[in-house]
Motif scaffolding. Structure first.
Motif, PDB file in Angstrom:
ATOM      1  N   UNK A   1      57.971  37.059  42.519  1.00 40.98           N
ATOM      2  CA  UNK A   1      59.243  37.696  42.121  1.00 40.98           C
ATOM      3  C   UNK A   1      59.003  38.647  40.940  1.00 40.98           C
ATOM      4  N   UNK A   2      58.265  38.188  39.934  1.00 41.38           N
ATOM      5  CA  UNK A   2      57.998  39.022  38.760  1.00 41.38           C
ATOM      6  C   UNK A   2      57.182  40.250  39.161  1.00 41.38           C
ATOM      7  N   UNK A   3      56.258  40.079  40.111  1.00 39.16           N
ATOM      8  CA  UNK A   3      55.477  41.207  40.579  1.00 39.16           C
ATOM      9  C   UNK A   3      56.309  42.253  41.285  1.00 39.16           C
ATOM     10  N   UNK A   4      57.402  41.818  41.904  1.00 40.91           N
ATOM     11  CA  UNK A   4      58.259  42.772  42.608  1.00 40.91           C
ATOM     12  C   UNK A   4      59.286  43.416  41.684  1.00 40.91           C
ATOM     13  N   UNK A   5      59.878  42.636  40.796  1.00 41.10           N
ATOM     14  CA  UNK A   5      60.993  43.140  39.998  1.00 41.10           C
ATOM     15  C   UNK A   5      60.594  43.532  38.574  1.00 41.10           C
ATOM     16  N   UNK A   6      59.419  43.112  38.133  1.00 46.33           N
ATOM     17  CA  UNK A   6      58.958  43.479  36.805  1.00 46.33           C
ATOM     18  C   UNK A   6      58.283  44.837  36.810  1.00 46.33           C
ATOM     19  N   UNK A   7      57.706  45.249  35.694  1.00 42.90           N
ATOM     20  CA  UNK A   7      57.117  46.595  35.595  1.00 42.90           C
ATOM     21  C   UNK A   7      55.699  46.701  36.134  1.00 42.90           C
ATOM     22  N   UNK A   8      55.129  45.599  36.626  1.00 45.57           N
ATOM     23  CA  UNK A   8      53.772  45.625  37.154  1.00 45.57           C
ATOM     24  C   UNK A   8      53.778  45.541  38.675  1.00 45.57           C
TER      25      UNK A   8
ATOM     26  N   UNK B   1      48.449  32.548  38.102  1.00 45.10           N
ATOM     27  CA  UNK B   1      48.090  31.818  36.885  1.00 45.10           C
ATOM     28  C   UNK B   1      49.020  32.160  35.724  1.00 45.10           C
ATOM     29  N   UNK B   2      49.542  33.395  35.712  1.00 44.78           N
ATOM     30  CA  UNK B   2      50.433  33.816  34.625  1.00 44.78           C
ATOM     31  C   UNK B   2      51.778  33.113  34.684  1.00 44.78           C
TER      32      UNK B   2
ATOM     33  N   UNK C   1      65.225  36.097  23.169  1.00 43.29           N
ATOM     34  CA  UNK C   1      64.541  36.383  21.910  1.00 43.29           C
ATOM     35  C   UNK C   1      63.028  36.528  22.076  1.00 43.29           C
ATOM     36  N   UNK C   2      62.498  36.215  23.264  1.00 47.26           N
ATOM     37  CA  UNK C   2      61.061  36.343  23.498  1.00 47.26           C
ATOM     38  C   UNK C   2      60.655  37.813  23.556  1.00 47.26           C
ATOM     39  N   UNK C   3      59.378  38.126  23.284  1.00 47.77           N
ATOM     40  CA  UNK C   3      58.902  39.516  23.381  1.00 47.77           C
ATOM     41  C   UNK C   3      59.025  40.035  24.813  1.00 47.77           C
ATOM     42  N   UNK C   4      59.421  41.284  24.954  1.00 48.26           N
ATOM     43  CA  UNK C   4      59.542  41.927  26.268  1.00 48.26           C
ATOM     44  C   UNK C   4      58.341  42.837  26.491  1.00 48.26           C
TER      45      UNK C   4
ATOM     46  N   UNK D   1      51.618  40.009  26.321  1.00 47.10           N
ATOM     47  CA  UNK D   1      50.662  38.917  26.188  1.00 47.10           C
ATOM     48  C   UNK D   1      50.939  37.833  27.218  1.00 47.10           C
ATOM     49  N   UNK D   2      52.210  37.632  27.516  1.00 42.78           N
ATOM     50  CA  UNK D   2      52.624  36.637  28.514  1.00 42.78           C
ATOM     51  C   UNK D   2      53.606  37.341  29.456  1.00 42.78           C
TER      52      UNK D   2
END
Length: 202
Positions: A43-50, A56-57, A109-112, A128-129
């Motif tokens: 999901x993060x791979x599709x909707x995130x910036x990468x 593993x992440x 509040x986490x880093x974006x 970093x994460x």
């Protein structure tokens, strides 16, 4: 390895797309699309910036992601309460904040992801994460949505088997379906079928 689900998009907001990872919410057959770290990474791979994110992440973050999703849904549902002098919505939001606000605020509040220029002048994103960073983007989008005027344009799909939330950007604000290609066409076919059945012969 289980194939990644065909995640739905097109809700108009990142946080609403994220809520859709529990399909058929409120029905007898809800479908969980984020059961494990592999699904979350997809999901993060599709909707995130990468373009992709390694599984593993996402290890150890799937429970956090589901918790955030349900907290956002609680807040959005409360913010969509009808405005009756503001009292009904305010009361609903106060109750929702007591159960879901801490989760959303903590993750917001986490880093974006940070934009950077590489040696060729192209845009790249650093974190970093990466998975918590995208969860932070989702949480911040939810905060922006529930505190802004766009919340009054958030509707629930009229299909009783769907219930997906979407941002109605149409001029009249009367959109009924999360997508005309899915629920809208389904309703149209059912209407036509009903007309053909009721039409007298001869």
């Amino acid at each position: 390895m289980t194939p990644a689900p065909s995640f739905r998009s097109g809700s108009g907001r990142l946080c609403l797309d994220f809520i859709r990872t529990l399909r058929h919410r409120g029905t007898a057959r809800p479908e969980e699309e984020l059961p494990d770290s592999a699904a979350l990474a997809a999901w993060v791979g599709r909707f995130g910036p990468w373009e992709s994110v390694p599984e593993a992440a996402a290890v150890g973050h799937d429970a956090q992601a589901r918790q955030l999703r349900e907290a956002i849904h609680t807040l959005v549902a409360a913010a969509r309460e009808p405005v009756e002098g503001g009292t009904a919505r305010a009361a609903a939001l106060t109750a929702a904040l007591s159960t879901a606000g801490d989760t959303v605020n903590r993750i917001a509040a986490l880093p974006v992801p940070a934009p950077q220029l590489d040696g060729s002048g192209r845009l790249r994103w650093l974190a970093a994460a990466p998975v918590p960073a995208v969860l932070a983007l989702i949480a911040r989008d939810a905060v922006d949505l529930v505190t802004g005027p766009s919340i009054d344009r958030v509707h629930e799909c009229a299909d009783p088997d769907c219930h997906a939330l979407f941002l109605d950007s149409s001029r009249p604000g009367t959109r009924r379906w999360c997508s005309m290609n899915t629920c809208g066409n389904k309703a149209k076919k059912q209407t036509l079928r009903g007309r053909s059945v009721s039409r007298p012969e001869g």
